[in-house]
Design a protein around this motif. Structure first.
Motif, PDB file in Angstrom:
ATOM      1  N   LEU A  63       0.828  -1.196   0.000  1.00 54.42           N
ATOM      2  CA  LEU A  63       0.000   0.000   0.000  1.00 54.42           C
ATOM      3  C   LEU A  63       0.870   1.257   0.000  1.00 54.42           C
ATOM      4  O   LEU A  63       0.510   2.261  -0.624  1.00 54.42           O
ATOM      5  CB  LEU A  63      -0.947   0.011   1.204  1.00 54.42           C
ATOM      6  N   SER A  64       2.009   1.212   0.663  1.00 52.78           N
ATOM      7  CA  SER A  64       2.913   2.371   0.649  1.00 52.78           C
ATOM      8  C   SER A  64       3.410   2.668  -0.762  1.00 52.78           C
ATOM      9  O   SER A  64       3.603   3.839  -1.128  1.00 52.78           O
ATOM     10  CB  SER A  64       4.101   2.127   1.584  1.00 52.78           C
ATOM     11  N   GLU A  65       3.611   1.637  -1.552  1.00 49.75           N
ATOM     12  CA  GLU A  65       3.974   1.839  -2.953  1.00 49.75           C
ATOM     13  C   GLU A  65       2.764   2.239  -3.790  1.00 49.75           C
ATOM     14  O   GLU A  65       2.856   3.110  -4.675  1.00 49.75           O
ATOM     15  CB  GLU A  65       4.605   0.551  -3.498  1.00 49.75           C
ATOM     16  N   ALA A 297       1.293  13.957   3.626  1.00 49.32           N
ATOM     17  CA  ALA A 297       1.886  13.375   4.829  1.00 49.32           C
ATOM     18  C   ALA A 297       0.932  12.372   5.482  1.00 49.32           C
ATOM     19  O   ALA A 297       1.338  11.300   5.937  1.00 49.32           O
ATOM     20  CB  ALA A 297       2.258  14.484   5.814  1.00 49.32           C
ATOM     21  N   MET A 298      -0.354  12.714   5.513  1.00 49.27           N
ATOM     22  CA  MET A 298      -1.351  11.840   6.124  1.00 49.27           C
ATOM     23  C   MET A 298      -1.468  10.519   5.360  1.00 49.27           C
ATOM     24  O   MET A 298      -1.540   9.444   5.965  1.00 49.27           O
ATOM     25  CB  MET A 298      -2.703  12.558   6.165  1.00 49.27           C
ATOM     26  N   VAL A 299      -1.490  10.595   4.035  1.00 42.77           N
ATOM     27  CA  VAL A 299      -1.614   9.383   3.223  1.00 42.77           C
ATOM     28  C   VAL A 299      -0.406   8.472   3.413  1.00 42.77           C
ATOM     29  O   VAL A 299      -0.560   7.243   3.591  1.00 42.77           O
ATOM     30  CB  VAL A 299      -1.782   9.753   1.737  1.00 42.77           C
ATOM     31  N   LEU A 300       0.776   9.026   3.373  1.00 35.29           N
ATOM     32  CA  LEU A 300       1.975   8.203   3.526  1.00 35.29           C
ATOM     33  C   LEU A 300       2.011   7.524   4.896  1.00 35.29           C
ATOM     34  O   LEU A 300       2.387   6.354   5.007  1.00 35.29           O
ATOM     35  CB  LEU A 300       3.227   9.056   3.321  1.00 35.29           C
ATOM     36  N   GLU A 301       1.578   8.240   5.924  1.00 36.12           N
ATOM     37  CA  GLU A 301       1.562   7.651   7.261  1.00 36.12           C
ATOM     38  C   GLU A 301       0.464   6.597   7.392  1.00 36.12           C
ATOM     39  O   GLU A 301       0.667   5.537   7.994  1.00 36.12           O
ATOM     40  CB  GLU A 301       1.378   8.742   8.313  1.00 36.12           C
ATOM     41  N   ALA A 302      -0.705   6.865   6.823  1.00 42.31           N
ATOM     42  CA  ALA A 302      -1.794   5.881   6.875  1.00 42.31           C
ATOM     43  C   ALA A 302      -1.391   4.603   6.147  1.00 42.31           C
ATOM     44  O   ALA A 302      -1.698   3.490   6.600  1.00 42.31           O
ATOM     45  CB  ALA A 302      -3.066   6.466   6.265  1.00 42.31           C
ATOM     46  N   ASP A 311      -2.580   0.131  12.225  1.00 44.89           N
ATOM     47  CA  ASP A 311      -3.914   0.748  12.208  1.00 44.89           C
ATOM     48  C   ASP A 311      -4.537   0.540  10.837  1.00 44.89           C
ATOM     49  O   ASP A 311      -4.073   1.105   9.845  1.00 44.89           O
ATOM     50  CB  ASP A 311      -3.815   2.249  12.517  1.00 44.89           C
ATOM     51  N   ARG A 312      -5.594  -0.255  10.788  1.00 46.64           N
ATOM     52  CA  ARG A 312      -6.319  -0.472   9.551  1.00 46.64           C
ATOM     53  C   ARG A 312      -7.783  -0.052   9.698  1.00 46.64           C
ATOM     54  O   ARG A 312      -8.652  -0.559   8.999  1.00 46.64           O
ATOM     55  CB  ARG A 312      -6.212  -1.941   9.123  1.00 46.64           C
ATOM     56  N   ARG A 313      -8.014   0.901  10.577  1.00 45.07           N
ATOM     57  CA  ARG A 313      -9.384   1.356  10.788  1.00 45.07           C
ATOM     58  C   ARG A 313      -9.469   2.882  10.808  1.00 45.07           C
ATOM     59  O   ARG A 313     -10.045   3.496   9.920  1.00 45.07           O
ATOM     60  CB  ARG A 313      -9.951   0.771  12.084  1.00 45.07           C
ATOM     61  N   ILE A 314      -8.854   3.506  11.828  1.00 42.91           N
ATOM     62  CA  ILE A 314      -8.982   4.955  11.968  1.00 42.91           C
ATOM     63  C   ILE A 314      -8.184   5.695  10.903  1.00 42.91           C
ATOM     64  O   ILE A 314      -8.694   6.612  10.246  1.00 42.91           O
ATOM     65  CB  ILE A 314      -8.553   5.403  13.384  1.00 42.91           C
TER      66      ILE A 314
END
Length: 391
Positions: A63-65, A297-302, A311-314
């Protein structure tokens, strides 16, 4: 994927998007279709299966890629990503996460080679909340086959799909999330019909339509995972990953919006000087940039937290909520910066204004994301005696 291999893929995708797709955006908008040569090149580059396992012909992207690729996909018309998005996302991940080995072996290589999968969950009374789902699959005959009856709506790629990943009730419950199963339904089966393309506000070239199941008979091995009642959990697992991907697309769109707005502010003149010299225009540009910066930044961290299992929910819901709202706001500001030109068809930001609106609706509306986040936070803080009320 090895870092060097991924960098090569990322660089190739960036060139493809900017050199082959961006120059043809007007053609896609006017024809409501992706040109066949663009589709063929996307297949040849492996984009129809970039998240699918390598043993089945995919590229095996994490997912990070995935989100870093989605930043590039989002830079151009959403229809480009849409033609292969369900293969890699919500439909393909059903097979990856829950399919039997035989189901994976049969379908995943075909998807990686350019076959198209559709995720058929949404119905008239079952959108972000599938508890109202009424499509039903009933066992019939000694061979254990299922007969599917019902209708789906807003199904992406339905007019093109080779495979429908269909959610239907197999249990006694008529409401709620229990008793939902998922089936692999191949195009062309008797009783399966696809309605005309929907006429949408934006995202031209990304086709959606209704799908009707009139006693469609499928073999028992069409039941994903061979297990009844697992459909809701399977759908949610796919959608959670998809939400981070959608958030990344919004970041890519915001980047394009910012570039278009900066260029316009620097070149368009009012009162004898560029409008970019006016402080209120600068303030709008700054607001777009700030949202874009935070969203990336939020997307890369999520994505990092998803890949680690932390974390696969919040985080996925927070990223999707923020970035979809951010992209719509960026598009609105961009139209304002462009003034009258921003309201004219043929202007990039006008198209983005219409295209961005859908991001706040599909794969879970903004309101659904708020509920997911709020309930998850309360569940962690609520005593056991009342925790069941905030599931």
């Amino acid at each position: 994927m090895e870092a060097a291999d991924f960098k090569a893929v990322l660089d190739s995708v960036r060139r493809f998007v900017r050199e082959d797709v961006v120059p043809r955006e007007d053609e896609i908008e006017e024809s409501d279709a992706i040109p066949e040569d663009v589709r063929r090149k996307a297949v040849d580059m492996g984009l129809f299966g970039y998240t699918l396992p390598e043993e089945y012909g995919g590229l095996g992207a994490s997912l990070s890629e995935d989100v870093r690729l989605a930043f590039e996909f989002g830079y151009t018309t959403p229809a480009f990503r849409s033609m292969f998005g369900t293969n890699n996302g919500i439909a393909g991940q059903v097979l990856v996460n829950a399919g039997t080995e035989e189901q994976q072996r049969h379908w995943l290589p075909r998807l990686a080679e350019g076959a198209v999968a559709s995720f058929a969950l949404t119905e008239a009374e079952a959108g972000s909340d599938p508890s109202g789902l009424t499509t039903r699959a009933v066992r019939d005959g000694e061979d254990g086959a299922y007969v599917i009856s019902g209708a789906k709506r807003f199904i992406t790629n339905a007019p093109l799909a080779d495979l429908f990943v269909v959610f239907a009730r197999t249990g006694e419950e008529s409401r709620g999330t229990k008793g939902i199963s998922v089936f692999l339904v191949e195009r062309g089966l008797p009783g399966l019909t696809v309605g005309p393309k929907d006429r949408k506000t934006g995202q031209a070239g990304a086709w959606t339509a209704e799908v009707f199941f009139d006693d469609v008979r499928v073999p028992k091995d069409s039941l994903v995972g061979g297990e009844e009642g697992a459909g809701f959990g399977t759908a949610m697992k796919s959608l959670v990953r998809g939400r981070v991907h959608i958030a990344a697309l919004c970041v890519g769109m915001a980047e394009r919006i910012l570039e278009e707005s900066v260029a316009y502010a620097a070149s368009n003149r009012q009162g004898g000087r560029p409008i970019g010299e006016f402080q209120l225009v600068q303030a709008m540009l700054a607001e777009i940039k700030t949202g874009l910066y935070a969203g990336r930044a939020m997307v890369l961290e999520a994505a990092r937290q998803y890949d680690s299992g932390e974390d696969r929910r919040i985080a996925p819901s927070a990223a999707k909520l923020f970035c979809s709202e951010m992209a719509s706001k960026a598009a609105d500001l961009a139209v304002q910066i462009h003034g009258g030109m921003g309201y004219m068809r043929g202007t990039v930001v006008e198209r983005c204004f219409r295209d961005a609106r859908l991001f706040r609706i599909y794969e879970g509306t903004s309101e659904i994301q708020q509920l997911i986040i709020g309930k998850a936070l309360l569940k962690d803080a609520t005593p056991d005696a009342v925790r069941k009320d905030v599931k």
